[in-house]
Design a protein around this motif. Structure first.
Motif, PDB file in Angstrom:
ATOM      1  N   ALA A 157     -18.886 -14.435  15.532  1.00 18.62           N
ATOM      2  CA  ALA A 157     -17.999 -15.591  15.602  1.00 18.62           C
ATOM      3  C   ALA A 157     -18.727 -16.835  16.086  1.00 18.62           C
ATOM      4  N   LYS A 158     -18.446 -17.958  15.426  1.00 18.95           N
ATOM      5  CA  LYS A 158     -18.964 -19.248  15.861  1.00 18.95           C
ATOM      6  C   LYS A 158     -18.017 -19.901  16.867  1.00 18.95           C
ATOM      7  N   ILE A 159     -16.760 -19.463  16.841  1.00 17.78           N
ATOM      8  CA  ILE A 159     -15.754 -20.004  17.744  1.00 17.78           C
ATOM      9  C   ILE A 159     -14.667 -18.949  17.939  1.00 17.78           C
ATOM     10  N   PHE A 160     -14.057 -18.927  19.107  1.00 21.97           N
ATOM     11  CA  PHE A 160     -12.928 -18.042  19.388  1.00 21.97           C
ATOM     12  C   PHE A 160     -11.640 -18.851  19.291  1.00 21.97           C
ATOM     13  N   MET A 161     -10.557 -18.194  18.914  1.00 17.99           N
ATOM     14  CA  MET A 161      -9.276 -18.899  18.881  1.00 17.99           C
ATOM     15  C   MET A 161      -8.744 -19.136  20.286  1.00 17.99           C
ATOM     16  N   GLY A 162      -9.147 -18.323  21.255  1.00 17.61           N
ATOM     17  CA  GLY A 162      -8.674 -18.461  22.625  1.00 17.61           C
ATOM     18  C   GLY A 162      -7.183 -18.198  22.727  1.00 17.61           C
ATOM     19  N   ASP A 163      -6.635 -18.388  23.909  1.00 17.24           N
ATOM     20  CA  ASP A 163      -5.190 -18.253  24.091  1.00 17.24           C
ATOM     21  C   ASP A 163      -4.446 -19.326  23.315  1.00 17.24           C
ATOM     22  N   THR A 164      -5.119 -20.455  23.062  1.00 17.94           N
ATOM     23  CA  THR A 164      -4.514 -21.508  22.250  1.00 17.94           C
ATOM     24  C   THR A 164      -4.102 -20.967  20.892  1.00 17.94           C
ATOM     25  N   GLY A 165      -4.971 -20.171  20.296  1.00 12.61           N
ATOM     26  CA  GLY A 165      -4.687 -19.637  18.976  1.00 12.61           C
ATOM     27  C   GLY A 165      -3.870 -18.360  18.993  1.00 12.61           C
ATOM     28  N   SER A 166      -4.209 -17.442  19.895  1.00 14.66           N
ATOM     29  CA  SER A 166      -3.508 -16.147  19.892  1.00 14.66           C
ATOM     30  C   SER A 166      -2.027 -16.317  20.219  1.00 14.66           C
ATOM     31  N   MET A 167      -1.712 -17.188  21.167  1.00 12.35           N
ATOM     32  CA  MET A 167      -0.303 -17.415  21.495  1.00 12.35           C
ATOM     33  C   MET A 167       0.423 -18.156  20.370  1.00 12.35           C
ATOM     34  N   LEU A 168      -0.289 -19.063  19.695  1.00 14.45           N
ATOM     35  CA  LEU A 168       0.329 -19.822  18.608  1.00 14.45           C
ATOM     36  C   LEU A 168       0.688 -18.916  17.427  1.00 14.45           C
TER      37      LEU A 168
END
Length: 386
Positions: free
Chosen positions: A222-233
């Motif tokens: 991965a070049k970037i993680f979705m983080g909680d920003t993405g997983s919660m969305l």
């Protein structure tokens, strides 16, 4: 179908094109996943990928409101779908950004998730009826419908958050789940002569596009993680589609398949079985040890696959396989008359999948053991997000 394909394409393209800019912003902002003792990835990796996914959602909703028929869907029946998604999604993204940068405590995140569910309810997205096997529907008064809606939203968000442990895992699993929801709603409506333009189908289409656009940047390595920003969305959108699908179809029209009356209720738990099972096992495991259910550990299902000897990519693909098999099997039971054939093919494929899971890693693990010491990290295993 053209309207749906357009919204999927817009969500995917915008999410894909925004991700590099979000990655640079995350580095500047200091929102990076620094390797810890319990992590497997070995280099700092930017988070906040959910910002790009949110951009894809907003763009898709803007395009959808520009289409006359879709505009009717987004404001049908007193439910303001666009407003609900933008307000609740925006709140979740803000909380996610704070958590990806400064690590917000679990209680604050939980309060934000409940607030997002409250926005859904205020905008009309709520569980009102539950189909019954008798062919009738059970109407739920607010005293039952409201807490049940909150439970579905919070549980789905946290289930997706729990499974976000390997590169590309959450985006792929939720993308498959969204595709299954879209296929179920669209094909069942078309088969029974109903309108195919519904808010639940549109949300599933947008969610699939968001995940598809972000996944190329997030798949291992991965070049970037979705983080909680993405997983919660994406968990929020998955719950929205789930809630709006519940009770949408009259049980009397679901004449095909082995479980005709239960399909609307069982579909989402089936396609989300992997994250939900993982979440339940984690909660039981941690509470039985006297720990907080939110305390991190390395005993998730994907960790166990790695312990069997699978590489990161293979572990992720295995999870994709099981989610896809459950989803396609249940959708097949709805759409095809030959239910036993569908069930038999699903079980046959599942058996083959189990055999491959158990046999292939053994040979790879023994080969690695001869070449690597007990403290060495296999050369072909790329960094992961845990």
């Amino acid at each position: 179908m053209r309207e749906y394909l357009l919204t999927i394409l817009v969500a995917a393209l915008v999410a894909y094109l925004l991700t590099p800019s979000v990655r640079r912003f995350a580095v500047w902002f200091g929102a990076q996943a620094v390797p810890r003792d319990r992590d497997v990835h070995v280099i700092p990796t930017p988070r906040l990928g959910g910002l790009a996914m949110f951009g894809g959602m907003v763009a898709a909703l803007v395009v959808a409101t520009g289409l006359p028929e879709m505009r009717k869907v987004l404001g049908d029946g007193g439910i303001s779908v666009s407003k609900a998604l933008l307000l609740s999604g925006g709140l979740i993204v803000l909380i996610g950004i704070a958590d990806d940068r400064w690590e917000v405590d679990a209680l604050t995140k939980f309060a934000g998730q409940v607030a997002a569910a409250g926005i859904f309810i205020m905008q009309g997205i709520q569980i009102y009826v539950i189909p019954l096997p008798t062919g009738d529907s059970l109407s739920l008064p607010p005293a039952y419908g409201v807490p049940l809606t909150v439970l579905v939203v919070v549980a789905t968000i946290n289930a997706v958050n729990f499974i976000d442990g390997l590169d590309g895992l959450a985006a792929g699993v939720v993308g498959i789940a969204a595709l299954a929801l879209f296929s179920y709603a669209y094909l069942l409506s078309r088969t029974n002569g109903l309108t195919t333009l519904t808010a639940a189908t549109l949300i599933a289409a947008v969610l699939f596009g968001m995940c598809a656009g972000f996944l190329p940047h997030n798949f291992s390595p991965a070049k970037i993680f979705m983080g909680d920003t993405g997983s919660m969305l994406i968990g929020l959108l998955l719950s929205a589609s789930t809630i709006m699908l519940t009770g949408q179809f009259d049980p009397a029209i679901l004449a095909n398949g082995l479980f005709p009356f239960f399909v609307p209720v069982l579909l989402v738990p089936a396609v989300a079985a992997v994250p939900f099972i993982d979440m339940l096992l984690a909660v039981l495991r941690r509470t039985s040890q006297g720990r907080s259910p939110f305390a991190p550990d390395k005993q998730h299902l994907h960790h166990r696959l790695l312990q069997l000897g699978h590489s990161t990519r293979r572990a992720v693909l295995i999870m994709y396989f099981w989610v896809g098999l459950l989803a396609s099997g249940l959708v097949g039971l709805v759409l095809f008359d030959a239910a036993w054939i569908t069930l038999g093919v699903t079980l046959l494929v599942a058996t083959g999948g189990v055999l491959l899971m158990l046999r292939i890693p053994g040979r790879r693990k023994s080969a690695r053991g001869a070449a690597a010491g007990p403290g060495d990290r296999p050369a072909d295993r790329p960094p992961m997000h845990v």
